[in-house]
Enzyme design. Structure first.
Site, PDB file in Angstrom:
ATOM      1  N   CYS A  68       0.840  -1.200   0.000  1.00 41.20           N
ATOM      2  CA  CYS A  68       0.000   0.000   0.000  1.00 41.20           C
ATOM      3  C   CYS A  68       0.875   1.250   0.000  1.00 41.20           C
ATOM      4  CB  CYS A  68      -0.918  -0.001   1.221  1.00 41.20           C
ATOM      5  SG  CYS A  68      -2.219   1.268   1.151  1.00 41.20           S
TER       6      CYS A  68
ATOM      7  N   TYR B  21      -5.000   2.672  11.610  1.00 44.26           N
ATOM      8  CA  TYR B  21      -5.777   1.550  12.139  1.00 44.26           C
ATOM      9  C   TYR B  21      -5.675   0.297  11.265  1.00 44.26           C
ATOM     10  CZ  TYR B  21      -8.743   3.919   8.747  1.00 44.26           C
ATOM     11  OH  TYR B  21      -9.207   4.549   7.617  1.00 44.26           O
TER      12      TYR B  21
ATOM     13  N   GLY C 122      -4.519  -4.149   0.772  1.00 40.14           N
ATOM     14  CA  GLY C 122      -3.531  -3.244   0.180  1.00 40.14           C
ATOM     15  C   GLY C 122      -4.140  -2.221  -0.766  1.00 40.14           C
TER      16      GLY C 122
ATOM     17  N   CYS D 212     -11.932 -15.663   4.058  1.00 40.94           N
ATOM     18  CA  CYS D 212     -12.568 -14.359   4.194  1.00 40.94           C
ATOM     19  C   CYS D 212     -11.491 -13.290   4.293  1.00 40.94           C
ATOM     20  CB  CYS D 212     -13.441 -14.363   5.451  1.00 40.94           C
ATOM     21  SG  CYS D 212     -13.982 -12.748   6.044  1.00 40.94           S
ATOM     22  N   ASP D 213     -11.846 -12.071   3.949  1.00 39.99           N
ATOM     23  CA  ASP D 213     -10.915 -10.945   4.012  1.00 39.99           C
ATOM     24  C   ASP D 213     -10.337 -10.738   5.406  1.00 39.99           C
ATOM     25  OD1 ASP D 213      -9.563  -8.584   3.306  1.00 39.99           O
ATOM     26  OD2 ASP D 213     -11.289  -7.346   3.789  1.00 39.99           O
TER      27      ASP D 213
ATOM     28  N   CYS E 160     -32.550 -12.705  20.783  1.00 40.86           N
ATOM     29  CA  CYS E 160     -32.639 -11.275  20.467  1.00 40.86           C
ATOM     30  C   CYS E 160     -33.719 -11.022  19.420  1.00 40.86           C
ATOM     31  CB  CYS E 160     -31.288 -10.774  19.950  1.00 40.86           C
ATOM     32  SG  CYS E 160     -31.300  -9.025  19.470  1.00 40.86           S
TER      33      CYS E 160
END
Length: 411
Positions: A16, A22, A63, A270-271, A314
């Site tokens: 990147c 973060y 990235g 998954c990401d 819930c």
């Protein structure tokens, strides 16, 4: 038999040109270097062979995917044409920080019908505090200009804004800054990073503050901007209430149909789980078989199977299905581990949004225009607040006094 899925592809891995405060992905470095022609061709060939069609989704992510260069995507388009059956098409989406775009990029993306998402953290102040270049420079001005370049080229990019310890404090300013760029679509993505002690890292969003942030923006959007701008989460909830299946993966009952392909061809569940223990194979294998293997099925089923008791009882379970598994490191009200850390904020939003979104769906079904729906909902909300004092219970049902709940946000 093919399978419905969307591929998220990381052609340069975590490389990147920004250094966001973060970022959870840059330190991962699962793969290095740019995806080769051979890997891209194998990926696309197998994706076509494994899909139901006639539309295939390729999300180019990072990235920073523009670091792969325009020539890489020209090559990708040729490969897609080579393998697509007659009558099929590819939907290409580029998710970029926008920093490296220019007129050449914008023309290329427009001419080849790419959808584009741009990461932009609200105002210049909130963005530049957290999204600096690798050289430490401010980036907001340049990226906002590139948003305008995309619009001039005929692309209205989606704007993706993280909700973190900085942006969460300024919901109105953040929302209006994004809205006023005029692209028409905004996504808010909570930053939830774990600290070494297992709790929330300092850059993460506070769950209660997250709820306040979403509710404040929801009221702004619903009573003033409905029909002029779309906020992904709110639109998604309305669609679900109308009986449509969730398109956002974290709202679905199970996970596993948005696999990630790294630059080296390895495929991950998954990401948010690009880790060796969640590698399900590589793109030499048929993708539909990878997504239907025991490991990936267990990953997908684990979302429902791992619900806490609080989730299972819930009233809003049908809306969030326990949220994203990566966020399940909190405690339920009964002390059960594995509860969604963002639950308090999400419940706050669902409590505020449930009634008006049901009315929105009802009025939309009757053929009301967006302007008529806004006016009707605003009138009904004002009537709901009629006679409610600052110290009275909030009409949203939270049990809090109005002054400490929704009163500051009423239309």
């Amino acid at each position: 038999m093919g399978k419905d899925y969307a591929l998220m592809i990381k052609p340069v891995g975590s490389a990147c040109d920004l250094r966001c405060s973060y970022c959870y992905y840059l330190p991962v470095q699962i793969s290095k270097g740019r995806m080769s022609h051979e890997t891209a061709e194998t990926l696309i060939r197998n994706a076509v062979a494994s899909a139901n069609g006639p539309v295939l989704s390729f999300v180019w992510h990072g990235g920073e995917p523009t670091l792969a260069g325009i020539d890489f995507y020209k090559d990708v388009l040729e490969i897609q044409k080579k393998y697509l059956p007659e009558g099929w098409e590819c939907w290409n989406n580029l998710q970029t920080n926008g920093y490296g775009l220019n007129e050449e990029w914008c023309s290329f993306l427009s001419e080849n019908h790419f959808d584009v998402g741009i990461s932009l953290d609200g105002t210049k102040e909130t963005h530049d505090r957290q999204r600096r270049s690798a050289a430490g420079e401010e980036t907001y001005g340049k990226i906002a200009e590139h948003v305008r370049l995309l619009e001039q080229a005929g692309i209205r990019p989606d704007l993706l804004c993280t909700v973190n310890s900085v942006t969460v404090r300024q919901p109105v300013q953040v929302y209006e800054s994004l809205r006023d760029l005029g692209t028409g679509w905004i996504q808010f993505i909570p930053v939830v990073n774990r600290a070494a002690d297992g709790g929330l890292a300092p850059e993460s969003v506070d769950p209660e503050a997250y709820g306040d942030f979403l509710c404040t923006i929801f009221n702004r959007w619903l009573y003033h901007d409905l029909g002029r701008v779309n906020v992904q989460l709110f639109v998604e909830l309305a669609n679900m209430i109308a009986g449509e299946p969730a398109s956002l993966c974290w709202l679905r009952e199970r996970c596993g149909d948005v696999p990630v392909v790294e630059a080296d061809g390895k495929v991950y569940a998954c990401d948010h789980f690009v880790r060796k223990d969640h590698c399900i194979g590589d793109i030499d294998a048929p993708l539909d078989e990878l997504l239907d293997n025991d490991k990936q099925r267990a990953f997908g089923d684990g979302k429902k199977d791992g619900l806490t008791g609080q989730c299972r009882t819930c009233p809003y379970l049908h809306l969030c299905n326990g949220g994203c598994p990566k966020d399940r490191f909190g405690l339920s009200r009964d002390g059960e581990q594995g509860h969604n850390i963002l639950c308090p904020g999400l419940i706050q939003l669902f409590r505020v949004a449930d009634r008006p979104l049901h009315r929105l769906v009802e009025l939309n079904g009757k053929g009301y225009t967006r302007e008529e729906i806004r006016a009707a909902l605003r009138k009904e909300e004002q009537e709901l607040w009629s006679g409610v004092g600052r110290n009275d219970p909030c009409p949203c049902g939270s049990g809090k006094k109005a002054k400490k709940c929704c009163l500051p946000r009423r239309p």
